[in-house]
Design a protein around this motif. Structure first.
Motif, PDB file in Angstrom:
ATOM      1  N   GLY A  11       0.826  -1.202   0.000  1.00 27.90           N
ATOM      2  CA  GLY A  11       0.000   0.000   0.000  1.00 27.90           C
ATOM      3  C   GLY A  11       0.858   1.248   0.000  1.00 27.90           C
ATOM      4  N   GLN A  12       0.397   2.217  -0.697  1.00 24.60           N
ATOM      5  CA  GLN A  12       1.126   3.475  -0.774  1.00 24.60           C
ATOM      6  C   GLN A  12       0.598   4.414   0.297  1.00 24.60           C
ATOM      7  OE1 GLN A  12       2.798   3.996  -4.111  1.00 24.60           O
ATOM      8  NE2 GLN A  12       4.027   5.624  -3.294  1.00 24.60           N
ATOM      9  N   VAL A  13       1.480   4.837   1.172  1.00 19.98           N
ATOM     10  CA  VAL A  13       1.114   5.777   2.220  1.00 19.98           C
ATOM     11  C   VAL A  13       1.454   7.167   1.731  1.00 19.98           C
ATOM     12  CG1 VAL A  13       1.530   6.482   4.597  1.00 19.98           C
ATOM     13  CG2 VAL A  13       1.543   4.066   4.006  1.00 19.98           C
ATOM     14  N   ARG A  14       0.486   8.077   1.812  1.00 19.04           N
ATOM     15  CA  ARG A  14       0.707   9.441   1.340  1.00 19.04           C
ATOM     16  C   ARG A  14       1.737  10.135   2.214  1.00 19.04           C
ATOM     17  NH1 ARG A  14      -0.830  14.684   1.971  1.00 19.04           N
ATOM     18  NH2 ARG A  14      -2.309  14.388   3.647  1.00 19.04           N
ATOM     19  N   SER A  15       2.686  10.778   1.584  1.00 18.13           N
ATOM     20  CA  SER A  15       3.704  11.501   2.343  1.00 18.13           C
ATOM     21  C   SER A  15       3.284  12.951   2.550  1.00 18.13           C
ATOM     22  CB  SER A  15       5.054  11.428   1.628  1.00 18.13           C
ATOM     23  OG  SER A  15       4.943  11.947   0.333  1.00 18.13           O
ATOM     24  N   ALA A  16       4.053  13.673   3.325  1.00 17.44           N
ATOM     25  CA  ALA A  16       3.752  15.068   3.641  1.00 17.44           C
ATOM     26  C   ALA A  16       3.790  15.927   2.374  1.00 17.44           C
ATOM     27  CB  ALA A  16       4.758  15.595   4.651  1.00 17.44           C
ATOM     28  N   ALA A  36       3.975  21.618  19.702  1.00 19.76           N
ATOM     29  CA  ALA A  36       4.027  20.577  18.677  1.00 19.76           C
ATOM     30  C   ALA A  36       4.396  19.238  19.311  1.00 19.76           C
ATOM     31  CB  ALA A  36       5.056  20.945  17.619  1.00 19.76           C
ATOM     32  N   TYR A  37       3.713  18.190  18.885  1.00 16.13           N
ATOM     33  CA  TYR A  37       3.981  16.833  19.342  1.00 16.13           C
ATOM     34  C   TYR A  37       4.224  15.968  18.104  1.00 16.13           C
ATOM     35  CZ  TYR A  37       2.307  18.138  23.944  1.00 16.13           C
ATOM     36  OH  TYR A  37       2.174  18.737  25.164  1.00 16.13           O
ATOM     37  N   PHE A  66      11.177  13.318  11.733  1.00 13.12           N
ATOM     38  CA  PHE A  66      11.391  14.009  13.003  1.00 13.12           C
ATOM     39  C   PHE A  66      12.173  15.303  12.813  1.00 13.12           C
ATOM     40  CE2 PHE A  66      13.829  15.004  16.794  1.00 13.12           C
ATOM     41  CZ  PHE A  66      12.821  15.059  17.736  1.00 13.12           C
ATOM     42  N   ASP A  67      13.200  15.269  11.981  1.00 10.98           N
ATOM     43  CA  ASP A  67      14.005  16.476  11.755  1.00 10.98           C
ATOM     44  C   ASP A  67      13.167  17.606  11.152  1.00 10.98           C
ATOM     45  OD1 ASP A  67      16.288  15.331  12.813  1.00 10.98           O
ATOM     46  OD2 ASP A  67      17.005  14.614  10.850  1.00 10.98           O
ATOM     47  N   ALA A  68      12.270  17.271  10.254  1.00 10.23           N
ATOM     48  CA  ALA A  68      11.387  18.286   9.663  1.00 10.23           C
ATOM     49  C   ALA A  68      10.451  18.856  10.727  1.00 10.23           C
ATOM     50  CB  ALA A  68      10.588  17.688   8.508  1.00 10.23           C
ATOM     51  N   ALA A  69       9.985  18.024  11.630  1.00 14.94           N
ATOM     52  CA  ALA A  69       9.127  18.489  12.729  1.00 14.94           C
ATOM     53  C   ALA A  69       9.901  19.425  13.642  1.00 14.94           C
ATOM     54  CB  ALA A  69       8.589  17.301  13.516  1.00 14.94           C
ATOM     55  N   ARG A  70      11.132  19.035  13.952  1.00 15.75           N
ATOM     56  CA  ARG A  70      11.971  19.882  14.812  1.00 15.75           C
ATOM     57  C   ARG A  70      12.219  21.234  14.154  1.00 15.75           C
ATOM     58  NH1 ARG A  70      16.615  16.736  16.861  1.00 15.75           N
ATOM     59  NH2 ARG A  70      17.080  16.560  14.661  1.00 15.75           N
ATOM     60  N   GLU A  71      12.484  21.248  12.872  1.00 13.25           N
ATOM     61  CA  GLU A  71      12.724  22.504  12.147  1.00 13.25           C
ATOM     62  C   GLU A  71      11.449  23.349  12.092  1.00 13.25           C
ATOM     63  OE1 GLU A  71      15.026  25.334  10.112  1.00 13.25           O
ATOM     64  OE2 GLU A  71      15.508  23.666  11.445  1.00 13.25           O
ATOM     65  N   PHE A  72      10.309  22.710  11.856  1.00 11.65           N
ATOM     66  CA  PHE A  72       9.023  23.418  11.834  1.00 11.65           C
ATOM     67  C   PHE A  72       8.809  24.138  13.167  1.00 11.65           C
ATOM     68  CE2 PHE A  72       4.535  23.681  12.837  1.00 11.65           C
ATOM     69  CZ  PHE A  72       3.992  24.239  11.678  1.00 11.65           C
ATOM     70  N   ALA A  73       8.997  23.423  14.266  1.00 13.82           N
ATOM     71  CA  ALA A  73       8.785  24.010  15.597  1.00 13.82           C
ATOM     72  C   ALA A  73       9.814  25.089  15.901  1.00 13.82           C
ATOM     73  CB  ALA A  73       8.831  22.908  16.649  1.00 13.82           C
ATOM     74  N   ARG A  74      11.053  24.848  15.544  1.00 16.15           N
ATOM     75  CA  ARG A  74      12.116  25.828  15.818  1.00 16.15           C
ATOM     76  C   ARG A  74      11.840  27.148  15.111  1.00 16.15           C
ATOM     77  NH1 ARG A  74      16.041  28.231  13.610  1.00 16.15           N
ATOM     78  NH2 ARG A  74      15.875  27.149  11.625  1.00 16.15           N
ATOM     79  N   LYS A  75      11.449  27.085  13.845  1.00 16.53           N
ATOM     80  CA  LYS A  75      11.176  28.302  13.076  1.00 16.53           C
ATOM     81  C   LYS A  75      10.024  29.101  13.663  1.00 16.53           C
ATOM     82  CE  LYS A  75      12.870  27.079   8.497  1.00 16.53           C
ATOM     83  NZ  LYS A  75      12.476  26.813   7.100  1.00 16.53           N
ATOM     84  N   ARG A  76       9.137  28.439  14.372  1.00 21.02           N
ATOM     85  CA  ARG A  76       7.955  29.099  14.931  1.00 21.02           C
ATOM     86  C   ARG A  76       8.075  29.303  16.434  1.00 21.02           C
ATOM     87  NH1 ARG A  76       7.814  26.257  10.763  1.00 21.02           N
ATOM     88  NH2 ARG A  76       6.593  26.865   8.958  1.00 21.02           N
ATOM     89  N   SER A  77       9.237  29.033  16.963  1.00 20.27           N
ATOM     90  CA  SER A  77       9.517  29.194  18.402  1.00 20.27           C
ATOM     91  C   SER A  77       8.495  28.482  19.274  1.00 20.27           C
ATOM     92  CB  SER A  77       9.572  30.682  18.772  1.00 20.27           C
ATOM     93  OG  SER A  77      10.580  31.330  18.035  1.00 20.27           O
ATOM     94  N   MET A  78       8.141  27.260  18.895  1.00 20.18           N
ATOM     95  CA  MET A  78       7.206  26.491  19.715  1.00 20.18           C
ATOM     96  C   MET A  78       7.911  25.250  20.253  1.00 20.18           C
ATOM     97  SD  MET A  78       4.554  24.653  16.986  1.00 20.18           S
ATOM     98  CE  MET A  78       3.929  26.175  16.350  1.00 20.18           C
ATOM     99  N   PRO A  79       7.540  24.836  21.443  1.00 25.30           N
ATOM    100  CA  PRO A  79       8.144  23.633  21.999  1.00 25.30           C
ATOM    101  C   PRO A  79       7.741  22.400  21.193  1.00 25.30           C
ATOM    102  CG  PRO A  79       6.470  24.505  23.480  1.00 25.30           C
ATOM    103  CD  PRO A  79       6.583  25.453  22.337  1.00 25.30           C
ATOM    104  N   LEU A  80       8.626  21.434  21.159  1.00 24.62           N
ATOM    105  CA  LEU A  80       8.384  20.185  20.441  1.00 24.62           C
ATOM    106  C   LEU A  80       8.582  19.020  21.402  1.00 24.62           C
ATOM    107  CD1 LEU A  80       7.996  18.719  17.662  1.00 24.62           C
ATOM    108  CD2 LEU A  80      10.496  18.629  17.567  1.00 24.62           C
ATOM    109  N   TYR A  81       7.608  18.119  21.416  1.00 24.50           N
ATOM    110  CA  TYR A  81       7.661  16.946  22.284  1.00 24.50           C
ATOM    111  C   TYR A  81       7.475  15.681  21.447  1.00 24.50           C
ATOM    112  CZ  TYR A  81       6.621  20.578  25.679  1.00 24.50           C
ATOM    113  OH  TYR A  81       6.651  21.731  26.426  1.00 24.50           O
ATOM    114  N   GLU A  82       8.020  14.583  21.921  1.00 22.76           N
ATOM    115  CA  GLU A  82       7.806  13.291  21.287  1.00 22.76           C
ATOM    116  C   GLU A  82       6.689  12.575  22.041  1.00 22.76           C
ATOM    117  OE1 GLU A  82      11.374  10.970  20.187  1.00 22.76           O
ATOM    118  OE2 GLU A  82      12.460  12.694  21.034  1.00 22.76           O
ATOM    119  N   VAL A  83       5.613  12.257  21.349  1.00 20.79           N
ATOM    120  CA  VAL A  83       4.462  11.614  21.980  1.00 20.79           C
ATOM    121  C   VAL A  83       4.867  10.313  22.664  1.00 20.79           C
ATOM    122  CG1 VAL A  83       2.276  10.436  21.482  1.00 20.79           C
ATOM    123  CG2 VAL A  83       2.715  12.689  20.540  1.00 20.79           C
TER     124      VAL A  83
END
Length: 104
Positions: A11-16, A36-37, A66-83
């Motif tokens: 199955g093809q999973v849609r990417s971001a 961000a989580y 994960f790296d893209a999530a970290r960059e997204f949060a960093r650019k927006r000055s929001m905390p990032l957590y791992e669920v």
């Protein structure tokens, strides 16, 4: 002979996509206290980011990794957590309960 045999298909999973990131940007900019989580990739979905506002309202979209999530949060000055490490915040569960009661 092959009566009960199922054809296996990968199955093809849609990417971001840019639309996912745009949605996250617009959502975060219209709410306060957003955190961000990161939710890990599974067999069914790619890595996702869950944004949760101060009141527990939330949205979820795919993100590359994960790296893209970290960059997204960093650019927006929001905390990032791992669920997987911290779980989901209580305010999110309370928000969902309020929505269930409201939509009853």
């Amino acid at each position: 002979m092959g009566l009960f045999r199922r054809k296996k298909s990968a199955g093809q999973v849609r990417s971001a996509s840019k639309a996912d990131t745009s949605h996250l940007d617009e959502w975060a900019s219209s709410r306060t206290g957003v955190e961000a989580y990161v939710e890990p990739r599974t067999h069914v979905t790619e890595t996702t980011v869950l944004l949760i506002a101060h009141d527990g309202e939330w949205t979820r979209r795919r993100i590359a990794d994960f790296d893209a999530a970290r960059e997204f949060a960093r650019k927006r000055s929001m905390p990032l957590y791992e669920v997987e490490r911290v779980g989901y915040p209580k305010r999110m569960r309370e928000y969902q309960e309020r929505q269930k009661r409201r939509n009853g």
